[in-house]
Design a protein around this motif. Structure first.
Motif, PDB file in Angstrom:
ATOM      1  N   PRO A 232       0.817  -1.225   0.000  1.00  0.00           N
ATOM      2  CA  PRO A 232       0.000   0.000   0.000  1.00  0.00           C
ATOM      3  C   PRO A 232       0.847   1.269   0.000  1.00  0.00           C
ATOM      4  CG  PRO A 232       0.050  -0.961   2.198  1.00  0.00           C
ATOM      5  CD  PRO A 232       0.792  -1.915   1.304  1.00  0.00           C
ATOM      6  N   TYR A 233       0.482   2.201  -0.849  1.00  0.00           N
ATOM      7  CA  TYR A 233       1.111   3.521  -0.912  1.00  0.00           C
ATOM      8  C   TYR A 233       0.052   4.594  -0.658  1.00  0.00           C
ATOM      9  CZ  TYR A 233       5.621   2.059  -2.891  1.00  0.00           C
ATOM     10  OH  TYR A 233       6.866   1.527  -3.086  1.00  0.00           O
ATOM     11  N   VAL A 234       0.499   5.722  -0.154  1.00  0.00           N
ATOM     12  CA  VAL A 234      -0.382   6.881   0.025  1.00  0.00           C
ATOM     13  C   VAL A 234       0.060   7.974  -0.939  1.00  0.00           C
ATOM     14  CG1 VAL A 234      -1.153   8.698   1.606  1.00  0.00           C
ATOM     15  CG2 VAL A 234      -0.836   6.366   2.447  1.00  0.00           C
ATOM     16  N   TYR A 235      -0.927   8.521  -1.678  1.00  0.00           N
ATOM     17  CA  TYR A 235      -0.664   9.613  -2.608  1.00  0.00           C
ATOM     18  C   TYR A 235      -0.796  10.913  -1.818  1.00  0.00           C
ATOM     19  CZ  TYR A 235      -0.439  11.621  -7.321  1.00  0.00           C
ATOM     20  OH  TYR A 235      -0.041  12.283  -8.462  1.00  0.00           O
ATOM     21  N   LEU A 236       0.295  11.679  -1.733  1.00  0.00           N
ATOM     22  CA  LEU A 236       0.288  12.940  -0.985  1.00  0.00           C
ATOM     23  C   LEU A 236      -0.002  14.094  -1.940  1.00  0.00           C
ATOM     24  CD1 LEU A 236       0.723  13.202   2.034  1.00  0.00           C
ATOM     25  CD2 LEU A 236       3.064  13.903   1.612  1.00  0.00           C
ATOM     26  N   THR A 237      -1.083  14.837  -1.664  1.00  0.00           N
ATOM     27  CA  THR A 237      -1.484  15.929  -2.556  1.00  0.00           C
ATOM     28  C   THR A 237      -1.425  17.264  -1.831  1.00  0.00           C
ATOM     29  OG1 THR A 237      -3.826  15.952  -1.978  1.00  0.00           O
ATOM     30  CG2 THR A 237      -3.137  14.344  -3.616  1.00  0.00           C
ATOM     31  N   SER A 238      -1.498  18.338  -2.607  1.00  0.00           N
ATOM     32  CA  SER A 238      -1.429  19.674  -2.009  1.00  0.00           C
ATOM     33  C   SER A 238      -2.801  20.214  -1.650  1.00  0.00           C
ATOM     34  CB  SER A 238      -0.724  20.646  -2.965  1.00  0.00           C
ATOM     35  OG  SER A 238      -1.401  20.659  -4.217  1.00  0.00           O
TER      36      SER A 238
END
Length: 711
Positions: A232-238
């Motif tokens: 599992p990965y987490v997409y980090l957004t602004s």
């Protein structure tokens, strides 16, 4: 260092900015300090979510601050743009309970201070000085600021307006702090990352040293077409919009039907401070992350730990935590919205206004940088090329434990490394890591004496007494001769207290300096402090508090004095608080108050029975009609009150009845006996009223029993 830092905050009055890179334990220190400190403190934060997470309240709610920009000037300001000092003062009409609380506080802790604007801190300063009747910045309260200025900056809507009075929006530009000897302490051990190469890259990005950043090493993690596999990965957004869009899309792609889980909300809990979604939408297979540490002690998960949802039943959610082969049944957790109040023993207590009970997870295919603050991830997908503001590249990358756990969707270039040099300059100028022990040793004695002197300061009594005198003289229903007598007896005492206090203050500072320089024994300082505490307690109690309280008791229930008595009560309450605070004073660990002097000090007045108030007025020469008018009671009631005293032979009958009337009743009493008042009424002339008969009957019955006892 943590123990030295604790001692510095606990045993001096020094205001401190505690900072450190991501993962250095700032939050852990806050939790430990709050648990151990003996200081009366409150925990605040600039935003609702930060306040909930820190276990405190927002700055705006604590001080009743307006949401508009503040400009520290008395010049006229367009109210649509900002407010000035005069406008701000209108917001400081606090209730008595809030006033007492703010006057008791010794330490204010502000978490996530990177998001605190300078003008908001200045509004706090004005409030505290106003409430605490002090010219000192923050009203003399010690400040502990916690946060990382290289992370998320303050949100400023009208930066051009602020620029007229502030060099930058950061908290350290506040006008109040220019007069406070603030020091910066930086925690340096990073617990989140252990890879020295990665740490070096993070430090260079944090400090904006573009020439030192190993972009080649960093951009090896650039994999533009990367798609997560089993891990599992987490997409980090602004932005929230981007994260929500990714999460909704991934949830919709999963087979099966969603199940909704509503939060249980009790009491008062502001919607804009909800720590999680009010309604969680989940499906088997969805990726979630925990947003709390495991409070059960089992440490199954931590803030930011990922998990996969396996089952969604009506009253049960089963997950598999990343890195574990076991399944785990989720339990709801509770967040509390609090407010601070003052307990009867003058300690500061937390009052729970409401609670938010929800599963401690949220969808986590994507999360915003803002919501990732304080979280730790093992695997991240970062796109640092889109709309990343100052500090966001550092925040984003430092969320991950390792460089290998990061996937970059766009390359990181020098253009997106944005830092504010003013931050580095401020921290360099105030940095005090290598002076901790020196500052502690030189200031802890000064602090302990300063605390004693501050508590003993009685100079507020004289102006408060003068204010009471003015209020009393403006009342139409008070005995002004008594007011004058009382005022003229207490005023010279209050003036004398001021003179003695000023001498004591001077002597104590001299003795402290002599001790620090080795010329004075600490026992001498201790003896002087003990003497002063007991002197002021005994003298102010006997010569100010007690006579004022006695006068208040006489007039408490008098007609027309409600507002006057409410104002008078404030003075009595303040004197009570002052005297009781002296009982608790310690010099370092030594109690100063002599228990042989201990007497109960309370401004509460036992309710004086109405008939006693009537009799006091009667004894003072008032006629029955005068008493009736003054007390707002009918004449019959006054007669009823006097009958109680006639029953004990305390009433002068000649002041109530004509001599002939007394003789007529006495003759009937000696010659005949009647069963009840009605019979007495029939037997006596028509000008005898029931209330008169009762008074006379009570008096002569008392005399008869007295004579019989004597025989």
């Amino acid at each position: 260092m943590n123990q030295q830092l604790f001692d510095l905050a606990e045993n001096t009055s020094r205001s401190i900015f505690l900072t450190g890179k991501a993962g250095t334990g700032k939050t852990t220190f806050l939790s430990e300090f709050v648990r151990k400190t003996t200081k009366k403190h409150i925990v605040l934060a600039p935003t609702g979510i930060a306040a909930i997470n820190a276990g405190g309240v927002t700055i705006h709610s604590m001080f009743g601050l307006p949401p508009r920009t503040f400009l520290p000037t008395y010049e006229r300001i367009d109210g649509n743009i900002a407010l000035n000092i005069a406008d701000l003062m209108l917001h400081f009409k606090y209730r008595k309970e809030k006033l007492k609380l703010l006057r008791e506080i010794e330490l204010i802790i502000i978490d996530e201070v990177s998001m605190l604007r300078a003008d908001v801190l200045d509004m706090m300063d004005h409030s505290l000085r106003f409430v605490r009747r002090s010219d000192k910045r923050f009203g003399g309260v010690q400040m502990l600021f916690i946060g990382d200025l290289y992370q998320l900056p303050p949100v400023v809507r009208d930066e051009h307006v602020l620029k007229r009075y502030y060099n930058s929006p950061f908290f350290f530009e506040s006008h109040a702090l220019k007069e406070v000897p603030l020091i910066t302490i930086e925690l340096t051990t990073v617990y989140r990352q252990t890879d020295e190469t990665f740490l070096e890259i993070l430090n260079d990005i944090r400090e904006g040293v573009v020439g030192d950043i190993d972009f080649e090493m960093l951009n090896r993690r650039y994999i533009p077409d990367f798609e997560p596999g089993d891990e599992p990965y987490v997409y980090l957004t602004s932005h929230n919009r981007m994260a929500d869009e990714i999460n909704r899309k991934r949830l919709a792609e999963l087979p099966g039907k969603s199940r909704m889980y509503a939060a249980d909300i009790e009491g008062t809990f502001s919607e804009n401070q909800f720590p999680n979604d009010e309604v969680l939408e989940l499906k088997p297979g969805c990726q979630v992350m925990f947003i709390r540490n495991d409070a059960s002690g089992e440490k199954k998960y931590f803030n930011g730990k990922l998990a996969e949802v396996l089952e969604v039943e009506e009253k049960e959610i089963v997950v598999q935590i990343d890195g574990s082969d076991e399944t785990y049944i989720l339990k709801k957790e509770t967040w509390e919205q609090k407010k601070y109040s003052l307990a009867s023993d003058k300690t500061i207590k937390e009052e729970v206004l409401g609670s938010f009970n929800q599963y401690p997870i949220r969808l986590a295919w994507a999360v915003t940088i803002h919501k990732s603050q304080g979280l730790t991830f093992d695997r991240l997908i970062v796109d640092a090329g889109q709309s990343f503001a100052s500090g966001q590249v550092y925040v984003a990358l430092s969320r991950c434990r390792t460089l290998e756990g990061i996937v970059l969707k766009s390359k990181i270039t020098p253009e997106v490394i944005i830092t504010d040099r003013r931050v580095a300059q401020f921290q360099d100028e105030t940095q005090a890591n290598d002076r901790l022990e020196e500052i502690l040793n030189s200031e802890k004695y000064d602090y302990s004496i300063h605390k004693i002197v501050n508590r003993l300061d009685c100079r507020w009594i004289l102006p408060a007494l003068q204010s009471w005198h003015n209020t009393a003289n403006s009342s139409k229903f008070i005995d002004r001769d008594k007011v004058k007598f009382l005022y003229e007896s207490i005023k010279p005492e209050a003036e004398n207290f001021n003179t003695i206090f000023r001498k004591f203050e001077k002597i104590m500072h001299q003795k402290t300096q002599s001790f620090i320089s080795g010329k004075e024994d600490w026992k001498e300082v201790e003896a002087k402090a003990k003497g002063a505490v007991n002197f002021f307690f005994n003298q102010i109690n006997a010569k100010a508090f007690s006579p004022l309280k006695e006068f208040y008791a006489e007039n408490k229930a008098a007609k027309g004095l409600k507002q006057y008595n409410e104002d008078f009560r404030v003075l009595l309450d303040d004197l009570e608080d002052y005297l009781n605070s002296l009982k608790l004073l310690q010099l370092l660990d030594i109690p100063l108050f002599d228990k042989a002097n201990d007497v109960a000090v309370t401004s509460k007045i036992a309710k004086v029975p109405s008939h006693i108030l009537t009799f006091q007025l009667f004894e003072n020469g008032k006629t029955i009609p005068e008493i009736s008018r003054e007390r707002g009671l009918v004449v019959e009631t006054i007669y009823g009150h006097l009958a109680k005293f006639a029953e004990r032979g305390l009433l002068e009958l000649e002041r109530v009845f004509a001599k002939e009337k007394i003789k007529t009743f006495e003759k009937e009493f000696r010659e005949k006996t009647h069963e009840n008042l009605t019979d007495w009424k029939k037997a006596l002339p028509n000008d005898f009223e029931f209330n008169e008969i009762r008074i006379l009957l009570n008096h002569y019955n008392y005399q008869k029993e007295k004579n019989e006892d004597a025989e």
